[in-house]
Design a protein around this motif. Structure first.
Motif, mmCIF file in Angstrom:
data_model
loop_
_atom_site.group_PDB
_atom_site.id
_atom_site.type_symbol
_atom_site.label_atom_id
_atom_site.label_comp_id
_atom_site.label_asym_id
_atom_site.label_seq_id
_atom_site.Cartn_x
_atom_site.Cartn_y
_atom_site.Cartn_z
ATOM 1 N N GLN A 1 27.697 8.219 -12.180
ATOM 2 C CA GLN A 1 26.371 8.770 -11.915
ATOM 3 C C GLN A 1 26.447 9.626 -10.659
ATOM 4 O O GLN A 1 26.635 9.117 -9.557
ATOM 5 N N ASP B 1 24.185 12.324 -9.899
ATOM 6 C CA ASP B 1 22.932 12.957 -9.520
ATOM 7 C C ASP B 1 22.106 11.972 -8.694
ATOM 8 O O ASP B 1 22.632 11.010 -8.146
ATOM 9 N N LEU C 1 14.812 10.228 -9.434
ATOM 10 C CA LEU C 1 14.630 11.066 -10.614
ATOM 11 C C LEU C 1 13.218 10.904 -11.169
ATOM 12 O O LEU C 1 12.572 11.888 -11.560
ATOM 13 N N ARG D 1 18.673 24.325 -10.298
ATOM 14 C CA ARG D 1 19.315 23.046 -9.985
ATOM 15 C C ARG D 1 20.598 22.874 -10.787
ATOM 16 O O ARG D 1 21.630 22.453 -10.262
ATOM 17 N N ILE E 1 24.584 22.245 -9.328
ATOM 18 C CA ILE E 1 25.312 20.972 -9.289
ATOM 19 C C ILE E 1 26.283 20.739 -10.435
ATOM 20 O O ILE E 1 26.978 19.729 -10.438
ATOM 21 N N THR E 2 26.355 21.645 -11.427
ATOM 22 C CA THR E 2 27.347 21.435 -12.479
ATOM 23 C C THR E 2 28.185 22.687 -12.670
ATOM 24 O O THR E 2 27.694 23.812 -12.536
ATOM 25 N N PRO F 1 22.395 18.022 -16.265
ATOM 26 C CA PRO F 1 22.238 16.985 -15.241
ATOM 27 C C PRO F 1 20.885 16.283 -15.310
ATOM 28 O O PRO F 1 19.862 16.902 -15.631
ATOM 29 N N SER G 1 18.679 15.366 -13.226
ATOM 30 C CA SER G 1 17.554 15.923 -12.458
ATOM 31 C C SER G 1 16.908 17.091 -13.179
ATOM 32 O O SER G 1 15.701 17.323 -13.040
#
Length: 333
Positions: A3, A5, A11, A224, A228-229, A283, A285
């Motif tokens: 995990q 995120d 969340l 976002r 982050i990915t 992700p 989020s």
């Protein structure tokens, strides 16, 4: 895989600021009005598939720009309408494929529609697919579809696809086998994002959906996701902007017209989301951003989200299919 995120309690409370253009509603109203100038001309041609317990029809209708979009329309054999209807949109790279490969929702006794995604389908093969014939499709972009037409909202690839989702609903609800008061939309990944888009855009054309079930949805909270990915398809945008450095503000403005957060706000249909807390492709989020804002401008319909704590982008898999079968049955009852 772990995990990576936010924690689940974060969340659940996550309500980011997602840019929304001042002319958002005007943009989509004019887009759908423009699409409506083309004759929908839906056709349902019955075909043989070797599965006699189902009646299968080759569906064709006019989508964005008049492009003839393909799909399958499947019902229990000999069924008489009107039937509750499930409309499914497909994941990235998928196409309508072979008609006997997707029959679960028809097996439940409902009408079932699979909409082809223009220009895609290489992961499915099968019958005739839907081309992306727009002149905008030829603008510079990275391999894939995420950056095709990214410098102009009117040229962006997903303007055409989102419009196709609504035109599909319009085509299907006129079929005498379909109960127009009991239509739900669903799909996984890209299909989940398209489900949110369809639910958000349906009110623009006076369609009241019975439900929306996005499974690990894509196409939400782009800023976002890109941050982050580094997995595709989101990473297609990163690669594009790494080269076209001067186009960052323009690209993000375009994406704001297509963000599932902004579209989902306008939805009026009840919703069942799902999320995988180890999902590196979409992700958590980004899913929760869409979920937490879903329906706020559409009367705050009932909604819930199934959380798969130890799963990546496969999410709930067959568990989620079973969950949707139960939920659809409740809605249709």
């Amino acid at each position: 895989m772990a995990q990576f995120d936010m924690a689940l309690d974060q969340l659940q409370a996550y309500r980011p600021t997602v840019a929304e253009p001042d002319d958002f509603d005007e943009f989509w109203t004019s887009t759908l009005t423009e699409a409506g100038q083309f004759d929908l001309d839906p056709t349902f041609v019955k075909i043989e598939t070797g599965t006699p317990v189902f009646d299968t029809y080759d569906l064709t209708f006019s989508g964005f720009g008049g492009t003839r979009v393909k799909g399958w329309f499947i019902t229990p054999a000999g069924a008489e309408g009107p039937l509750p209807t499930v409309v499914e949109y497909l994941g990235y790279s998928g196409g309508r494929g072979l008609p006997f490969s997707r029959q679960t929702f028809a097996a439940a006794g409902w009408a079932y529609v699979i909409m082809d995604t223009r220009g895609q389908g290489w992961a499915s093969g099968g019958y005739e697919s839907t081309p992306d014939l727009s002149s905008d499709a030829g603008l510079h972009h990275t391999p894939g579809f995420m950056t095709a037409g990214l410098t102009d909202p009117k040229a962006y690839y997903y303007r055409r696809v989102y419009t196709d989702t609504v035109r599909c609903l319009e085509a299907v609800r006129g079929n005498p086998l379909v109960d127009s008061s009991k239509i739900v939309v669903t799909g996984g990944s890209q299909g989940g994002g398209l489900s949110i888009a369809a639910a958000g855009l349906a009110p623009y054309v006076g369609i009241d959906l019975a439900g929306c079930a996005p499974n690990v949805p894509f196409l939400s909270h782009f800023a976002r996701a890109i941050q982050i990915t580094d997995r595709d398809p989101y990473h297609e945008i990163t690669r594009y902007l790494a080269g076209w450095r001067d186009l960052v503000p323009v690209a993000y403005r375009t994406l704001s017209y297509f963000d599932g957060v902004n579209l989902g706000k306008r939805a009026k249909a009840p919703a069942l989301f799902s999320v995988g807390l180890m999902d590196l492709t979409c992700p958590p989020s980004t899913v929760y951003a869409a979920y937490n804002f879903y329906g706020e401008d559409g009367g705050n319909p009932e909604k819930s989200i199934d959380v798969y704590t130890h799963n990546d982008h496969e999410g709930g898999g067959d568990y989620n299919t079973g969950r949707r079968l139960e939920w659809f049955a409740e809605l249709f009852a």
